[in-house]
Enzyme design. Structure first.
Site, PDB file in Angstrom:
ATOM      1  N   LYS A 270      77.419   0.002 -66.834  1.00  0.00           N
ATOM      2  CA  LYS A 270      77.455  -0.486 -68.223  1.00  0.00           C
ATOM      3  C   LYS A 270      76.154  -0.675 -68.852  1.00  0.00           C
ATOM      4  CE  LYS A 270      77.966  -5.298 -68.739  1.00  0.00           C
ATOM      5  NZ  LYS A 270      77.197  -5.911 -69.729  1.00  0.00           N
TER       6      LYS A 270
ATOM      7  N   ASP B 128      78.103  -1.671 -73.949  1.00  0.00           N
ATOM      8  CA  ASP B 128      78.584  -3.207 -74.281  1.00  0.00           C
ATOM      9  C   ASP B 128      77.718  -3.854 -75.427  1.00  0.00           C
ATOM     10  OD1 ASP B 128      79.453  -5.722 -73.810  1.00  0.00           O
ATOM     11  OD2 ASP B 128      78.425  -6.297 -71.956  1.00  0.00           O
TER      12      ASP B 128
ATOM     13  N   LYS C 260      79.285  -5.206 -78.099  1.00  0.00           N
ATOM     14  CA  LYS C 260      80.163  -6.090 -78.738  1.00  0.00           C
ATOM     15  C   LYS C 260      79.989  -6.246 -80.297  1.00  0.00           C
ATOM     16  CE  LYS C 260      79.862  -9.155 -74.879  1.00  0.00           C
ATOM     17  NZ  LYS C 260      78.863  -8.675 -73.971  1.00  0.00           N
TER      18      LYS C 260
ATOM     19  N   ASP D 141      81.037  -7.414 -87.244  1.00  0.00           N
ATOM     20  CA  ASP D 141      80.492  -7.051 -88.585  1.00  0.00           C
ATOM     21  C   ASP D 141      81.761  -6.720 -89.609  1.00  0.00           C
ATOM     22  OD1 ASP D 141      78.504  -6.603 -90.392  1.00  0.00           O
ATOM     23  OD2 ASP D 141      77.167  -6.085 -88.965  1.00  0.00           O
TER      24      ASP D 141
ATOM     25  N   THR E 209      83.087 -16.055 -72.258  1.00  0.00           N
ATOM     26  CA  THR E 209      83.277 -17.164 -71.329  1.00  0.00           C
ATOM     27  C   THR E 209      82.286 -18.271 -71.349  1.00  0.00           C
ATOM     28  OG1 THR E 209      82.231 -15.651 -69.821  1.00  0.00           O
ATOM     29  CG2 THR E 209      84.605 -15.671 -69.705  1.00  0.00           C
TER      30      THR E 209
HETATM   31  O1  C5P Z   1      75.042  -9.828 -62.533  1.00  0.00           O
HETATM   32  P1  C5P Z   1      76.342 -10.133 -62.781  1.00  0.00           P
HETATM   33  O2  C5P Z   1      77.542  -9.701 -62.106  1.00  0.00           O
HETATM   34  O3  C5P Z   1      76.568 -11.759 -63.241  1.00  0.00           O
HETATM   35  O4  C5P Z   1      76.284  -9.451 -64.374  1.00  0.00           O
HETATM   36  C1  C5P Z   1      77.708  -9.627 -65.094  1.00  0.00           C
HETATM   37  C2  C5P Z   1      77.608  -8.789 -66.286  1.00  0.00           C
HETATM   38  O5  C5P Z   1      78.699  -9.084 -67.190  1.00  0.00           O
HETATM   39  C3  C5P Z   1      76.417  -8.967 -67.297  1.00  0.00           C
HETATM   40  O6  C5P Z   1      75.982  -7.854 -67.739  1.00  0.00           O
HETATM   41  C4  C5P Z   1      76.944  -9.906 -68.332  1.00  0.00           C
HETATM   42  O7  C5P Z   1      76.483  -9.983 -69.446  1.00  0.00           O
HETATM   43  C5  C5P Z   1      78.268  -9.535 -68.220  1.00  0.00           C
HETATM   44  N1  C5P Z   1      79.433 -10.557 -68.700  1.00  0.00           N
HETATM   45  C6  C5P Z   1      79.629 -11.798 -68.050  1.00  0.00           C
HETATM   46  N2  C5P Z   1      80.377 -12.575 -68.494  1.00  0.00           N
HETATM   47  C7  C5P Z   1      81.236 -12.555 -69.804  1.00  0.00           C
HETATM   48  C8  C5P Z   1      80.904 -11.293 -70.334  1.00  0.00           C
HETATM   49  C9  C5P Z   1      79.967 -10.324 -70.060  1.00  0.00           C
HETATM   50  O8  C5P Z   1      79.012 -11.947 -67.069  1.00  0.00           O
HETATM   51  N3  C5P Z   1      82.113 -13.260 -70.101  1.00  0.00           N
END
Ligand code: C5P
Length: 231
Positions: A33, A60, A62, A65, A119
């Site tokens: 990602k 990613d 998002k 617009d 989230t």
């Molecule tokens: O390091 P970690 O496993 O926490 O990374 C999770 C990834 O998922 C990060 O790139 C974070 O920005 C993304 N993410 C998240 N929660 C969300 C949406 C995206 O942790 N609700």
């Protein structure tokens, strides 16, 4: 469940670090990602580099617009050859339909998914922006809208996966971040699930960052996760 459900979040500051990390992973065993930090610093070239190493890339960014802008941004992302990209469902039906047009419906079109609710948004944050209902209600409403507009799926928390899977059917792609292998550091995540539990709850793909990228041996960490899923 896809045979290759792990998407490693390359949350690193520049292309050199991303490519170095990618060299330590196996494109047969994970996808990657690219988010806003890496894309802003390293741009499309980095996406192309990762793809040329054999990785499926989830872009990613998002997008959120006006419809025309999102349509053209989605087309540009599809032209880059990404495997998956996302937009914000809060952009509304016209914007979601425009995203679908931008990506197209061809067999080689990337998967197009939407973020329902970040989230990080709790009940108080919803109220502050004038959204009625509990976060779960908003997520379900936006996920239905996403499906009605012809997108392939949504990003959601693993806690929401079973409800969305039951409501929206087996073909709707659910991508869940906030995944932590048993016993690993939570970092700044709070409501986490193990990889196996998230897949059992109905997730298709798991976004996992630091448990892999901060491990002394990222490939070994990835293999351990895959083994925990197959046990
Ligand atoms: O390091 P970690 O496993 O926490 O990374 C999770 C990834 O998922 C990060 O790139 C974070 O920005 C993304 N993410 C998240 N929660 C969300 C949406 C995206 O942790 N609700």
């Amino acid at each position: 469940m896809p045979s290759n459900p792990i998407i490693v979040a390359l949350d690193v500051p520049d292309a050199a670090k991303a490519v170095d990390l990618a060299h330590r992973l196996d494109p047969a065993l994970c996808r990657v990602k690219v988010g806003k930090q890496l894309f802003t610093s390293a741009g499309p070239k980095c996406v192309e580099q990762l793809a040329s190493l054999g990785f499926d890339v989830f872009l990613d960014l998002k997008f959120h617009d006006i419809p025309t802008t999102v349509e053209l941004a989605c087309r540009a992302a599809a032209d880059l050859g990404v495997w998956m990209l996302n937009v914000h469902a809060l952009g509304g039906p016209d914007m979601l339909a425009a995203a679908r047009r931008g990506v197209g419906n061809g067999a080689d079109a990337p998967l197009l998914i939407a973020v329902t609710l970040l989230t990080s948004m709790n009940q108080a944050a919803l109220q502050a922006i004038g959204l009625a209902g509990q976060p779960e209600d908003v997520v379900l409403r936006l996920a239905r809208l996403t499906q009605d507009c012809g997108l392939n799926g949504v990003v959601c928390s693993a806690q929401e996966a079973s409800l969305l899977r039951a409501t929206l059917g087996p073909g709707f792609v659910l991508v869940t971040p906030g995944i932590r292998p048993a016993g690993s550091d939570m970092n700044d995540q709070s409501r986490t699930m193990t990889p196996k539990a998230a897949l059992q709850a109905g997730a298709h793909y798991l976004v996992i960052g630091r448990p892999v990228t901060h491990a002394p041996d990222p490939m070994a960490a990835l293999r351990d996760i895959l083994q925990s899923i197959n046990e």
